[in-house]
Scaffold this motif. Structure first.
Motif, PDB file in Angstrom:
ATOM      1  N   ALA A  58       0.812  -1.214   0.000  1.00 26.34           N
ATOM      2  CA  ALA A  58       0.000   0.000   0.000  1.00 26.34           C
ATOM      3  C   ALA A  58       0.844   1.262   0.000  1.00 26.34           C
ATOM      4  O   ALA A  58       1.912   1.318   0.624  1.00 26.34           O
ATOM      5  CB  ALA A  58      -0.919   0.013   1.229  1.00 26.34           C
ATOM      6  N   THR A  86      -0.851  -0.928  -4.517  1.00 21.98           N
ATOM      7  CA  THR A  86      -1.953  -1.884  -4.674  1.00 21.98           C
ATOM      8  C   THR A  86      -1.879  -3.000  -3.636  1.00 21.98           C
ATOM      9  O   THR A  86      -0.890  -3.733  -3.546  1.00 21.98           O
ATOM     10  CB  THR A  86      -2.008  -2.540  -6.062  1.00 21.98           C
ATOM     11  N   THR A  87      -2.950  -3.126  -2.863  1.00 20.75           N
ATOM     12  CA  THR A  87      -3.127  -4.245  -1.944  1.00 20.75           C
ATOM     13  C   THR A  87      -4.179  -5.182  -2.524  1.00 20.75           C
ATOM     14  O   THR A  87      -5.239  -4.743  -2.966  1.00 20.75           O
ATOM     15  CB  THR A  87      -3.557  -3.757  -0.551  1.00 20.75           C
ATOM     16  N   LEU A  96      -9.968  -3.572   4.713  1.00 15.56           N
ATOM     17  CA  LEU A  96      -8.696  -2.967   4.328  1.00 15.56           C
ATOM     18  C   LEU A  96      -8.640  -1.504   4.752  1.00 15.56           C
ATOM     19  O   LEU A  96      -7.608  -1.024   5.223  1.00 15.56           O
ATOM     20  CB  LEU A  96      -8.505  -3.101   2.816  1.00 15.56           C
ATOM     21  N   HIS A 107      -7.145   2.960  -1.006  1.00 17.11           N
ATOM     22  CA  HIS A 107      -7.839   3.123  -2.289  1.00 17.11           C
ATOM     23  C   HIS A 107      -7.454   4.439  -2.960  1.00 17.11           C
ATOM     24  O   HIS A 107      -8.303   5.174  -3.480  1.00 17.11           O
ATOM     25  CB  HIS A 107      -9.361   3.084  -2.104  1.00 17.11           C
ATOM     26  N   ASP A 160      -3.085   3.301  -5.941  1.00 16.99           N
ATOM     27  CA  ASP A 160      -3.392   1.935  -5.520  1.00 16.99           C
ATOM     28  C   ASP A 160      -4.428   1.333  -6.458  1.00 16.99           C
ATOM     29  O   ASP A 160      -5.366   2.018  -6.878  1.00 16.99           O
ATOM     30  CB  ASP A 160      -3.972   1.921  -4.102  1.00 16.99           C
ATOM     31  N   ASP A 164      -6.310  -1.332  -5.427  1.00 13.55           N
ATOM     32  CA  ASP A 164      -6.825  -2.270  -4.429  1.00 13.55           C
ATOM     33  C   ASP A 164      -7.975  -3.114  -4.980  1.00 13.55           C
ATOM     34  O   ASP A 164      -9.003  -2.593  -5.425  1.00 13.55           O
ATOM     35  CB  ASP A 164      -7.286  -1.517  -3.188  1.00 13.55           C
TER      36      ASP A 164
END
Length: 341
Positions: A183, A237-238, A264, A272, A276, A278
C-alpha cells in the motif's frame, strides 16, 4: 480455509535484481463461486468481469495474485496451462480434455524493487505457483511474510508481504482472508506507533504488541517510516481474497468482497488512493448450506475483520529487505519495543 489450496513462488535474488513472486489460490475441482470488488484507481486485473453476477460463468477454478504490475498478468497463462493439463475448467463439449480454465487475476506494483525492472513473473512462474498449490503442501498452513506475491510488497515506508486470518462463525462455518499488503498508505498510526488493525484482533491474538518506546517511535517517524509513501506513479496496490465454505451466490460473494475492502480501509490509511489498484476477491466453496440472513450478516462482518487482522499479520511476518533499489525495514525491526518476543 478447507477446500481452498494456496501455492507461492518467490523470486528473490539480490544478485540478479529479483524481488517479486506469485501466489495462486486454487479452488476445489468443481470450482468456487466468486465475486470481486475493485476500489483502487490504478488496478491491474484479468477476467474480473466474469465475476459480475450478470455474467454467464458461475464458478472459477483459481485466482492468481501476482507481482510484476501489468506484466505479471502473463503468469495467469501458466495457471491456465496447469489447469488444462489436469482437465479442469469450463467444459467445451463432451471431450473432457477440452476446457477453458477460469482464472481471475490481479497484480501489485513491485517493478524494480529488487534492482532489475525487467525481473517479473511470467507464465512459468504462474505454472509453478499452480503446481505448488495443487501439490502436497497446498492444503497446509499458508506461509506468511516476504513470499509469493508479497515478496516485493511495501506498506508506506515499511516492508509489506503476505498475511492471513480466519474466523469460525457461531454456526461452525468458516471465513478466511489472505492479503498481499502493498500500500501507498501506512498500517501504522504515526502518533502512537501502533498498528491500526490490532484492535480488531481476536482474544489473545495480538497480546504481544505494545506501544513502542517514545524515542524509538520518534526516530522511526523522523526517518519517514510511518507515513504514506509515494515512490512515483502507480506504485502500490493491496490485494485481498476472502474464502468461505458457506454456499453463496455470485451477488453475495461480491458483497463479501466489498466488506473485505472495508476491512482494508480499517487497517491502512490512506487507502484506495490514486496510486493503488486495491482489489478484493471472494470465493465460496459451497460446501455448507446457503445462509439465513443472520448468518450472512455475521459472515460479512467477520470477513471484514479477517482482512483487517490479516494486515496486522502481514506486518508482523515481514522481514527487512535491502536491495540496490531501496531499503524497507520490517515493523518489528523499526519498532522492536512494540513487539514482545
Amino acid at each position: 480455509m478447507p477446500g481452498l489450496r494456496v501455492g507461492h513462488v518467490t523470486l528473490r535474488g539480490p544478485d540478479e535484481g529479483w524481488l517479486t513472486g506469485s501466489t495462486v489460490v486454487l479452488a476445489p475441482p468443481t470450482g468456487a463461486v466468486g465475486g470481486v470488488d475493485v476500489r483502487g484507481a490504478a488496478p491491474g486485473t484479468r477476467e474480473t468481469d466474469l465475476l459480475d453476477p450478470r455474467r454467464l460463468v458461475n464458478r472459477v477454478n483459481a485466482v492468481l495474485l501476482t507481482g510484476g504490475s501489468a506484466y505479471g498478468l502473463a503468469a495467469a497463462d501458466g495457471v491456465m496451462r496447469g489447469l488444462e493439463s489436469d482437465r479442469v475448467g469450463y467444459p467445451m463439449g463432451p471431450d473432457p480434455a477440452r476446457v477453458v480454465p477460469i482464472v481471475p487475476a490481479a497484480v501489485v506494483f513491485d517493478l524494480g524493487r529488487g534492482g532489475n525492472f525487467g525481473a517479473r513473473p511470467d507464465a512459468g512462474t504462474g505454472l509453478a505457483a499452480y503446481r505448488a498449490a495443487a501439490g502436497p503442501g497446498g492444503d497446509g498452513p499458508v506461509t506468511l511474510g516476504v513470499v509469493g506475491a508479497g515478496t516485493g510488497a511495501v506498506c508506506g515506508g515499511l516492508k509489506g508481504g503476505i498475511g492471513t486470518a480466519s474466523a469460525v462463525l457461531s454456526t461452525g462455518a468458516t471465513v478466511a482472508a489472505l492479503v498481499v499488503l502493498n500500500a501507498a498508505g501506512s498500517a501504522v498510526h504515526a502518533a502512537t506507533g501502533e498498528l491500526y488493525g490490532a484492535r480488531f484482533g481476536l482474544a489473545g491474538e495480538f497480546d504481544r504488541l505494545r506501544p513502542p518506546d517514545p524515542a524509538e517511535l520518534a526516530a522511526a517517524r523522523d526517518a519517514g517510516l510511518l507515513h504514506s509513501v509515494l515512490e512515483g506513479p502507480l506504485r502500490a496496490t493491496t490485494l485481498s481474497l476472502l474464502g468461505t465454505d458457506v454456499a453463496l451466490t455470485k451477488a453475495q460473494c461480491t458483497l463479501l468482497a466489498g466488506m473485505g475492502a472495508d476491512g482494508l480501509a480499517r487497517g491502512v490509511r490512506p487507502v484506495h488512493t490514486m496510486v493503488d489498484g486495491d482489489t478484493t476477491f471472494a470465493l465460496s466453496t459451497v460446501s455448507r448450506p446457503a445462509p439465513e440472513l443472520a448468518e450472512l450478516h455475521e459472515l460479512l462482518s467477520a470477513g471484514a475483520d479477517c482482512v483487517t487482522r490479516a494486515i496486522v499479520h502481514a506486518m508482523l511476518a515481514a522481514e527487512s529487505v535491502r536491495t540496490s533499489a531501496g531499503n524497507w525495514p520490517a515493523y518489528p525491526a523499526a519498532l522492536p519495543t512494540a513487539v514482545l518476543g
